[in-house]
Design a protein around this motif. Sequence first.
Motif, PDB file in Angstrom:
ATOM      1  N   SER A   1      42.343  -0.807 -18.902  1.00  0.00           N
ATOM      2  CA  SER A   1      42.754   0.308 -18.893  1.00  0.00           C
ATOM      3  C   SER A   1      44.543   0.260 -17.340  1.00  0.00           C
ATOM      4  O   SER A   1      44.029   1.141 -16.304  1.00  0.00           O
ATOM      5  CB  SER A   1      42.071   1.449 -18.485  1.00  0.00           C
ATOM      6  N   CYS A   2      45.356  -0.695 -18.021  1.00  0.00           N
ATOM      7  CA  CYS A   2      46.278  -1.249 -16.703  1.00  0.00           C
ATOM      8  C   CYS A   2      47.162   0.046 -16.324  1.00  0.00           C
ATOM      9  O   CYS A   2      48.673   0.130 -15.353  1.00  0.00           O
ATOM     10  CB  CYS A   2      47.028  -1.869 -16.725  1.00  0.00           C
ATOM     11  N   HIS A   3      47.374   1.379 -17.677  1.00  0.00           N
ATOM     12  CA  HIS A   3      48.074   2.374 -16.875  1.00  0.00           C
ATOM     13  C   HIS A   3      47.140   3.283 -15.915  1.00  0.00           C
ATOM     14  O   HIS A   3      47.776   3.845 -15.584  1.00  0.00           O
ATOM     15  CB  HIS A   3      47.642   2.840 -18.488  1.00  0.00           C
ATOM     16  N   SER A   4      46.117   3.277 -15.622  1.00  0.00           N
ATOM     17  CA  SER A   4      45.381   3.091 -14.272  1.00  0.00           C
ATOM     18  C   SER A   4      44.498   2.995 -13.829  1.00  0.00           C
ATOM     19  O   SER A   4      43.367   2.470 -13.319  1.00  0.00           O
ATOM     20  CB  SER A   4      44.833   4.806 -14.467  1.00  0.00           C
ATOM     21  N   PRO A   5      45.205   1.161 -12.991  1.00  0.00           N
ATOM     22  CA  PRO A   5      44.859   0.320 -12.535  1.00  0.00           C
ATOM     23  C   PRO A   5      44.096   1.018 -10.778  1.00  0.00           C
ATOM     24  O   PRO A   5      43.283  -0.471 -10.777  1.00  0.00           O
ATOM     25  CB  PRO A   5      45.622  -1.178 -12.487  1.00  0.00           C
ATOM     26  N   PHE A   6      44.002   2.294 -10.378  1.00  0.00           N
ATOM     27  CA  PHE A   6      43.424   1.537  -8.985  1.00  0.00           C
ATOM     28  C   PHE A   6      42.645   2.974  -9.271  1.00  0.00           C
ATOM     29  O   PHE A   6      41.683   3.543  -7.405  1.00  0.00           O
ATOM     30  CB  PHE A   6      44.396   2.260  -8.088  1.00  0.00           C
ATOM     31  N   ASN A   7      41.924   3.441 -10.258  1.00  0.00           N
ATOM     32  CA  ASN A   7      40.970   4.002  -9.778  1.00  0.00           C
ATOM     33  C   ASN A   7      39.917   3.683 -11.636  1.00  0.00           C
ATOM     34  O   ASN A   7      39.350   4.675 -12.277  1.00  0.00           O
ATOM     35  CB  ASN A   7      41.712   5.907 -10.662  1.00  0.00           C
ATOM     36  N   GLY A   8      39.760   2.667 -11.567  1.00  0.00           N
ATOM     37  CA  GLY A   8      38.732   1.821 -12.487  1.00  0.00           C
ATOM     38  C   GLY A   8      38.852   1.604 -14.096  1.00  0.00           C
ATOM     39  O   GLY A   8      38.254   0.889 -13.937  1.00  0.00           O
ATOM     40  N   GLY A   9      40.816   1.620 -13.921  1.00  0.00           N
ATOM     41  CA  GLY A   9      41.032   1.546 -15.179  1.00  0.00           C
ATOM     42  C   GLY A   9      41.298  -0.051 -15.009  1.00  0.00           C
ATOM     43  O   GLY A   9      40.714  -1.211 -16.599  1.00  0.00           O
ATOM     44  N   TYR A  10      41.087  -1.580 -13.980  1.00  0.00           N
ATOM     45  CA  TYR A  10      41.238  -2.653 -13.513  1.00  0.00           C
ATOM     46  C   TYR A  10      40.221  -3.183 -12.943  1.00  0.00           C
ATOM     47  O   TYR A  10      40.608  -2.105 -11.161  1.00  0.00           O
ATOM     48  CB  TYR A  10      42.850  -3.217 -13.217  1.00  0.00           C
ATOM     49  N   TYR A  11      38.977  -3.719 -13.101  1.00  0.00           N
ATOM     50  CA  TYR A  11      37.806  -3.971 -11.608  1.00  0.00           C
ATOM     51  C   TYR A  11      39.070  -5.622 -11.700  1.00  0.00           C
ATOM     52  O   TYR A  11      38.905  -6.816 -11.999  1.00  0.00           O
ATOM     53  CB  TYR A  11      37.398  -4.208 -12.439  1.00  0.00           C
ATOM     54  N   PRO A  12      38.554  -5.561 -10.296  1.00  0.00           N
ATOM     55  CA  PRO A  12      39.703  -7.035  -9.733  1.00  0.00           C
ATOM     56  C   PRO A  12      38.102  -8.055  -9.078  1.00  0.00           C
ATOM     57  O   PRO A  12      36.587  -7.907  -9.547  1.00  0.00           O
ATOM     58  CB  PRO A  12      40.031  -6.721  -8.204  1.00  0.00           C
ATOM     59  N   VAL A  13      38.855  -9.470  -9.706  1.00  0.00           N
ATOM     60  CA  VAL A  13      37.921 -10.348  -9.888  1.00  0.00           C
ATOM     61  C   VAL A  13      36.505 -10.391  -8.858  1.00  0.00           C
ATOM     62  O   VAL A  13      36.048 -11.499  -8.348  1.00  0.00           O
ATOM     63  CB  VAL A  13      38.480 -11.900  -9.621  1.00  0.00           C
ATOM     64  N   GLN A  14      37.574 -10.201  -7.298  1.00  0.00           N
ATOM     65  CA  GLN A  14      36.930 -10.633  -5.714  1.00  0.00           C
ATOM     66  C   GLN A  14      35.422 -10.041  -5.826  1.00  0.00           C
ATOM     67  O   GLN A  14      34.636 -10.642  -5.315  1.00  0.00           O
ATOM     68  CB  GLN A  14      37.924 -10.047  -4.498  1.00  0.00           C
ATOM     69  N   LEU A  15      35.413  -8.828  -6.821  1.00  0.00           N
ATOM     70  CA  LEU A  15      34.211  -7.913  -5.981  1.00  0.00           C
ATOM     71  C   LEU A  15      33.206  -8.099  -7.741  1.00  0.00           C
ATOM     72  O   LEU A  15      33.987  -7.805  -8.442  1.00  0.00           O
ATOM     73  CB  LEU A  15      34.405  -6.099  -6.115  1.00  0.00           C
ATOM     74  N   SER A  16      31.731  -7.608  -7.411  1.00  0.00           N
ATOM     75  CA  SER A  16      31.252  -7.089  -8.732  1.00  0.00           C
ATOM     76  C   SER A  16      31.017  -6.072  -9.490  1.00  0.00           C
ATOM     77  O   SER A  16      32.343  -5.219  -8.703  1.00  0.00           O
ATOM     78  CB  SER A  16      29.602  -7.165  -8.016  1.00  0.00           C
TER      79      SER A  16
END
Length: 543
Positions: free
Chosen positions: A154-169
């Motif tokens: 959900s990259c239309h809202s990437p910083f609120n749970g739309g996109y999970y960064p690979v560095q973290l579980s």
Amino acid sequence: MDVPATFTHVYGQMTAGSYCYIGPQGIVHGTVLTVLNAGRRYLGLQDLAGKVFVTSGLGGMSGAQAKAAVIVGCIGVIAEVDGAALMKRHRQGWLMEVTDSLDHCIERLREARKTKEVLSLGYHGNVVDLWERLVHELDTTGELLVDLGSDQTSCHSPFNGGYYPVQLSFAEARSLMASDPTAFKGLVQESLRRHVSAINRLAREHFFFWDYGNAFLLEAQRAGADVGKPGANRTEFRYPSYVQHIMGDIFSQGFGPFRWVCTSGDPQDLVVTDRLAMSVLEEIVAGGVTPAVKLQYEDNIRWIREAAKHQLVVGSQARILYSDQKGRVAIAMAFNQAIARGELKAPVVLSRDHHDVSGTDSPFRETSNIYDGSAFCADMAVQNFVGDAFRGATWVALHNGGGVGWLLTVKTRHRSRGSSRAHAGLPGHLTSAPLISSMVPPQRQMHPELDPADAGGSATVPAPEGEVINGGFGLVLDGTEDAERKARRVLSWDVANGVARRCWSGSPMAYEVICQTMREDSSVAVTLPHTVADECVLQALQQ
Ligand SMILES: NC(=O)c1ccc[n+]([C@@H]2O[C@H](COP(=O)([O-])OP(=O)(O)OC[C@H]3O[C@@H](n4cnc5c(N)ncnc54)[C@H](O)[C@@H]3O)[C@@H](O)[C@H]2O)c1
């Protein structure tokens, strides 16, 4: 039609925007057509057996990718960080297998490619890990294990749970998102840069990637990833939007997601409408159409057969298919006559997904292939909203959408004979006008004048806000002549408006289609553009 009867607003989306949410069927259908057309366009193949499609997201809409891969007959590998979302799709049968091991994932993928097995495999993990592993395989063995790729996080809202960064579980990400949003944003952007870098490496080989309408390329660009197209402006990316490259020609031909709901709620009525729609499409093909149009009709005939087999109905007895103006009108006429004959037990509501040839103005999606600058206008959605209302739509909707925004719906009242019968047969959700206040977004709190209740029923229509504008409609077929007349007028306008706009913006395909439509339907009159070579304009200016 007399006066607007009811204003209401709800949280708008694409598919539910005109009170016609039909569950995940629409997105499965759209994804089937997208992957089929991507195979034709990028790989030159009609048959995708043994070809691999890698993507991410098994959520609300993205979950459809797993089912679509199976219907298309390829190998779909879909990464999902959220175990609950992944297992839901597995239980539902849309994902055939799941694994959290990258080794196993690659092993299964190799095997399925060799035997051309149809497979939907869910990888429980971050999609960036999957892409980087595919790069590793390429670099160490020389083997390119993927043919087609996309992304539906959900990259239309990437910083609120739309996109999970690979560095973290997954759990770490959820915690950091809440405790330190700035640090989280930094990790998301770094992850997007890694994501794009892996895709760029694969794309140097015979691998094709497209943006799937989730703002992936836009967010990656904002994060500083290398997605720019050399020599182009900042709104053009090195990878196409699926609309631009894969679906663009379809829209220029007037094809788009037409749909209907059997208000009887009886599955048997849906079987009858499926049969009628299929025979209408077959008749049109038999009557002679261009090879490009034939292909579209055949894909949709195949879809109706498969859709019934895969039991995609959730809730309303509804069906979606892609058709052009001719097909939509012919299907509507066949349904209306079947209602009049009593073959269908109750009225049928026609509508469409707003992801259509005309209904949506969205510069990074539906109108991304309109290069004359009008991609940033709201012409089509507004014209459809107004034009459909005047031509007899039972209700119309104007709203922003694609994941954000609010919707204002105007329901129109009909004086025609038979309309009371039609309305009597409608289920509650199609006749009521609920104000879903808990879903009204913050704009309204800042602009209380947007609340129709506060406006005391005045006819002032506030303009929607946002980058994406959608216009939609609902039309009740009740077996009367009046319904037939309205259906002809609404459907012709609703499709021709978008084709004409695409024609004015320079699409040769749309030019051909609108000329053909005018030849076949004397009620359609479109002013045609005259193409002028740049040198002529410069010469004229100098004189
Ligand atoms: N192409 C279209 O026609 C179309 C239609 C509807 C929606 N969309 C867009 O597609 C996107 C997805 O929609 P949705 O309803 O499925 O959203 P969703 O939020 O329900 O699903 C997205 C999923 O992606 C997963 N995810 C996020 N980051 C990930 C990562 N790095 N690796 C693996 N998985 C990850 C999330 O856990 C989530 O389950 C949205 O941006 C939406 O606007 C496109």
